[in-house]
Design a protein around this motif. Structure first.
Motif, mmCIF file in Angstrom:
data_model
loop_
_atom_site.group_PDB
_atom_site.id
_atom_site.type_symbol
_atom_site.label_atom_id
_atom_site.label_comp_id
_atom_site.label_asym_id
_atom_site.label_seq_id
_atom_site.Cartn_x
_atom_site.Cartn_y
_atom_site.Cartn_z
ATOM 1 N N LEU A 12 15.507 -32.152 16.257
ATOM 2 C CA LEU A 12 16.330 -31.001 15.883
ATOM 3 C C LEU A 12 17.808 -31.380 15.951
ATOM 4 O O LEU A 12 18.224 -32.108 16.861
ATOM 5 C CB LEU A 12 16.084 -29.833 16.839
ATOM 6 N N TYR A 59 19.915 -24.394 14.127
ATOM 7 C CA TYR A 59 19.594 -25.824 14.076
ATOM 8 C C TYR A 59 18.936 -26.165 12.744
ATOM 9 O O TYR A 59 18.507 -25.298 11.985
ATOM 10 C CB TYR A 59 18.642 -26.193 15.216
ATOM 11 N N MET A 60 18.854 -27.470 12.482
ATOM 12 C CA MET A 60 18.130 -27.979 11.326
ATOM 13 C C MET A 60 17.168 -29.057 11.815
ATOM 14 O O MET A 60 17.260 -29.532 12.955
ATOM 15 C CB MET A 60 19.098 -28.546 10.277
ATOM 16 N N ILE A 61 16.242 -29.438 10.954
ATOM 17 C CA ILE A 61 15.272 -30.485 11.282
ATOM 18 C C ILE A 61 15.777 -31.809 10.734
ATOM 19 O O ILE A 61 16.163 -31.910 9.568
ATOM 20 C CB ILE A 61 13.895 -30.170 10.653
ATOM 21 N N TYR A 88 18.226 -33.813 6.344
ATOM 22 C CA TYR A 88 17.999 -32.603 7.132
ATOM 23 C C TYR A 88 17.383 -31.499 6.269
ATOM 24 O O TYR A 88 17.745 -31.340 5.105
ATOM 25 C CB TYR A 88 19.324 -32.105 7.730
ATOM 26 N N GLN A 94 15.308 -27.324 6.569
ATOM 27 C CA GLN A 94 15.239 -26.121 7.402
ATOM 28 C C GLN A 94 13.908 -25.390 7.166
ATOM 29 O O GLN A 94 13.865 -24.358 6.489
ATOM 30 C CB GLN A 94 16.412 -25.197 7.097
ATOM 31 N N SER A 109 10.299 -23.289 8.215
ATOM 32 C CA SER A 109 10.038 -22.046 8.952
ATOM 33 C C SER A 109 9.470 -22.337 10.338
ATOM 34 O O SER A 109 9.013 -23.445 10.633
ATOM 35 C CB SER A 109 9.039 -21.199 8.173
ATOM 36 N N ASP A 110 9.498 -21.299 11.186
ATOM 37 C CA ASP A 110 8.917 -21.425 12.525
ATOM 38 C C ASP A 110 7.432 -21.760 12.426
ATOM 39 O O ASP A 110 6.893 -22.523 13.245
ATOM 40 C CB ASP A 110 9.099 -20.127 13.311
#
Length: 295
Positions: free
Chosen positions: A174, A182-184, A211, A213, A215-216
């Motif tokens: 992260l 945050y981003m991945i 990077y 983004q 979903s959860d």
């Protein structure tokens, strides 16, 4: 009449004298060229490279990071994201260096000042090593470049030995953004590259993006065994954001990484969004986190 032997001896002496004088002149010109170099580094990563190569700088970025002793009194040119073109121009630089990831930040003001920055590729460890080699050749610092890269190579060998033939742990990286979550970080990011070298499996990959983004729900499905949280900008604020996020969102508590307490915070100067001369130490840290039981 001079003998052929005496004539040959005179010719040899003349050639030797010319060679010595030529060598002295060449060395004088090289020293003069070195002295005339007026280099500006607009990011801390470039400062680190310059320090390793013992290069003179007339301009450095404004940063909270500790500046190497040789650049302690060097002119500050502003934030790496928005350096002052006017201040840089006043230094009459022979070369201005930034990194490829900030290329879009250098706009009209630099063109107006007739400044054409050079953008160094520091997106991976191999990119860093190649850049160090190229600058070592350009500024006659080959020995320093070789030594710097040897340190990184030793860290790579040690990390690969530690990973051995073990099953690769699933790793989620992260990158925290002050005030914006945050981003991945994918396999194309610098920290993602450290994970790859250390023998980890990044749970998010991309063909070209550093990077993303997701979903959860997408994060939940990856079941990461290790979570690395990069806090390269305003670390105190970003750490608080991460801690708040991990407490308020129940799905984080269900991840194997959180349950086994394998969540690690990555901060400057050892870690950053781009590769830097702390790469050997950073790789050693990641390697230990991924394989804590191995030597």
């Amino acid at each position: 009449m001079k003998s052929p032997r005496r004539t040959a001896l005179i010719v040899i002496i003349v050639l030797l004298v010319v060679g010595i004088v030529g060598g002295v002149f060449a060395n004088h010109q090289l020293a003069k060229k070195r002295h005339q170099q007026r280099l500006v580094a607009t990011t801390y990563a470039v400062v680190q490279i310059a320090d390793k190569l013992k290069l003179p700088l007339v301009g450095v970025p404004t940063t909270a990071n500790k500046m190497p002793a040789r650049y302690k009194n060097v002119t500050k040119v502003g934030n790496p994201m928005n350096p002052s073109a006017e201040k840089i121009a006043s230094l009459k630089p022979t070369a201005v260096y930034s990194v490829t990831t900030l290329k879009d930040q250098f706009g009209k003001s630099f063109k107006q000042q007739h400044i054409k920055p050079y953008f160094l590729n520091l997106q991976s460890v191999s990119d860093l090593q190649q850049t160090v080699n190229e600058m070592g050749k350009q500024y006659d610092r080959k020995a320093e470049a070789k030594l710097a890269n040897q340190e990184i190579n030793q860290a790579i060998t040690k990390a690969q030995k530690r990973a051995g033939s073990h099953q690769k742990p699933r790793v989620l990286v992260l990158m925290g953004l002050p005030g914006a979550g945050y981003m991945i970080a994918t396999n194309h990011s610098y920290v993602g590259d450290l994970v790859r070298i250390a023998g980890g499996k990044n749970v998010f990959t991309s063909k070209d993006q550093e990077y993303i983004q997701p979903s959860d729900e997408a994060i939940q499905k990856t079941h990461p065994q290790v979570i690395l949280r990069l806090e390269h900008a305003m670390p105190t604020m970003v750490t608080q954001q991460f801690n708040s996020e991990f407490k308020s969102q129940s799905f984080w508590r269900q991840t194997p990484a959180v349950r086994s307490k394998r969540v690690y915070d990555l901060q400057e100067p050892d870690f950053d969004a781009t590769a830097n001369m702390h790469a050997a130490k950073a790789l050693g840290e990641v390697s230990k986190w991924l394989y804590p039981g191995s030597k």
